[in-house]
Design an enzyme around this catalytic site. Sequence first.
Site, PDB file in Angstrom:
ATOM      1  N   HIS A 149       0.872  -1.181   0.000  1.00  0.00           N
ATOM      2  CA  HIS A 149       0.000   0.000   0.000  1.00  0.00           C
ATOM      3  C   HIS A 149       0.911   1.233   0.000  1.00  0.00           C
ATOM      4  CE1 HIS A 149      -3.042  -2.844   1.984  1.00  0.00           C
ATOM      5  NE2 HIS A 149      -3.352  -2.699   0.709  1.00  0.00           N
ATOM      6  N   GLU A 186       1.705   3.752   3.037  1.00  0.00           N
ATOM      7  CA  GLU A 186       2.111   3.226   4.353  1.00  0.00           C
ATOM      8  C   GLU A 186       3.613   3.404   4.510  1.00  0.00           C
ATOM      9  OE1 GLU A 186      -1.751   0.299   4.398  1.00  0.00           O
ATOM     10  OE2 GLU A 186       0.222  -0.610   4.593  1.00  0.00           O
ATOM     11  N   HIS A 209       3.241  -3.278   6.953  1.00  0.00           N
ATOM     12  CA  HIS A 209       2.193  -2.302   6.646  1.00  0.00           C
ATOM     13  C   HIS A 209       2.028  -1.333   7.810  1.00  0.00           C
ATOM     14  CE1 HIS A 209       0.026  -4.386   3.225  1.00  0.00           C
ATOM     15  NE2 HIS A 209       0.883  -5.324   3.605  1.00  0.00           N
ATOM     16  N   GLU A 232       1.342  -5.058  10.936  1.00  0.00           N
ATOM     17  CA  GLU A 232       0.830  -3.678  10.949  1.00  0.00           C
ATOM     18  C   GLU A 232       1.570  -2.923  12.047  1.00  0.00           C
ATOM     19  OE1 GLU A 232      -1.477  -2.534   8.869  1.00  0.00           O
ATOM     20  OE2 GLU A 232      -2.394  -4.353   8.036  1.00  0.00           O
TER      21      GLU A 232
HETATM   22 ZN   LIG Z   1      -1.437  -1.984   4.204  1.00  0.00          ZN
END
Ligand SMILES: [Zn+2]
Length: 355
Positions: free
Chosen positions: A74, A77, A175, A239
């Site tokens: 992404h 990020e 992420h 994350e």
């Molecule tokens: Zn992500």
Amino acid sequence: MQTQTNTSIQDTIRELKQQGNFLALSRTADSRFSSAFQFLIETHTQVTVVAKGIISFEPIAESTKDIVLSCGVHGNETAPIEICDDLVRDILTGKTIVKQRTLFLFGNLPAMDIAERFVEENMNRLFSGEHNNLPTGQKMNHERCRAKQLEEAVKHFYLDVETEPQRERFHYDLHTAIRASKNDKFAVYPFLNGKAWDKYQLQILLACGVNTILLSGSATTTFSYYSSNEFNAHAFTVELGKVMPFGQNNMQNFSEVVVTLTALICDEDLQLKNYCSDDFLIYKVNQVINKRHADFELNFALETPNFSDFPKNHLLAFESGMEYRAQYDGEAIVFPNASVEIGQRALLTVIPTQI
Ligand SMILES: [Zn+2]
């Protein structure tokens, strides 16, 4: 022509060794990486530039692990992108010497340029061949081509090494979440198709400052599931906090991640704490709520952090003809996003579990 190309590759190699600016060149001068090339750092590390944003480092000496670190699947990020950019720079300039085979992947370069999660569609739904599964009328796009290229890079990296039963494969897909999390850092453990969850891996994640683990209950089209399912890698979607613009991350928040990943690729002591279940918050998926109508709404504040929990029967979301309620006391919400396309996941709910 040939000479000119060779010269420019030599120039690029010199620049990479002096400045370590692989990500910057990938973003601003990607034609330099239109074909793959290799070079050595001193006499200890073989570097392979596979394509823009894809670079591997292989110690000349024997190694035992094949480690994939991916970021920017992404594009907005930024913290993981900055972490990997720093690691790659330190390796290229000789400050850090890898002792394990390591592949770095900077996923969505055009999305980074526009500071968006993606250009046309969410890349982390396109792995395990989903990139080829074009909905009727949809054309191939950048994210689909790149997902395919990233898959191939991982495949070659894992398979282009003498297969010894002792080798261990890792893939940490890094992420940051769209929203804050009650538990700042967390990891999604891809579905293992019935195999046992690996506690040693959780110890490594804990050393990275990740104490919250979400056990996935089904096959998915995420990048980490691809490496886990197809190559038996210890793989996680990690994350690391909340999305921030480039340069605005407090890198202090990531010092444990940087120290642990550096120790892993340099084969140094990871300083792991013994496994203790009290150190972790482990959840399993209870409800996967897909958006079916345009009027889908979440019944909690926009800024509600991931892993916020609700009492049984609490209304979590609603849309035409449907209500979605907590089925257990303590059921928590993760990844809410009411603005997804119809048919896509708008909310996950999770409940505490043990492994
Ligand atoms: Zn992500």
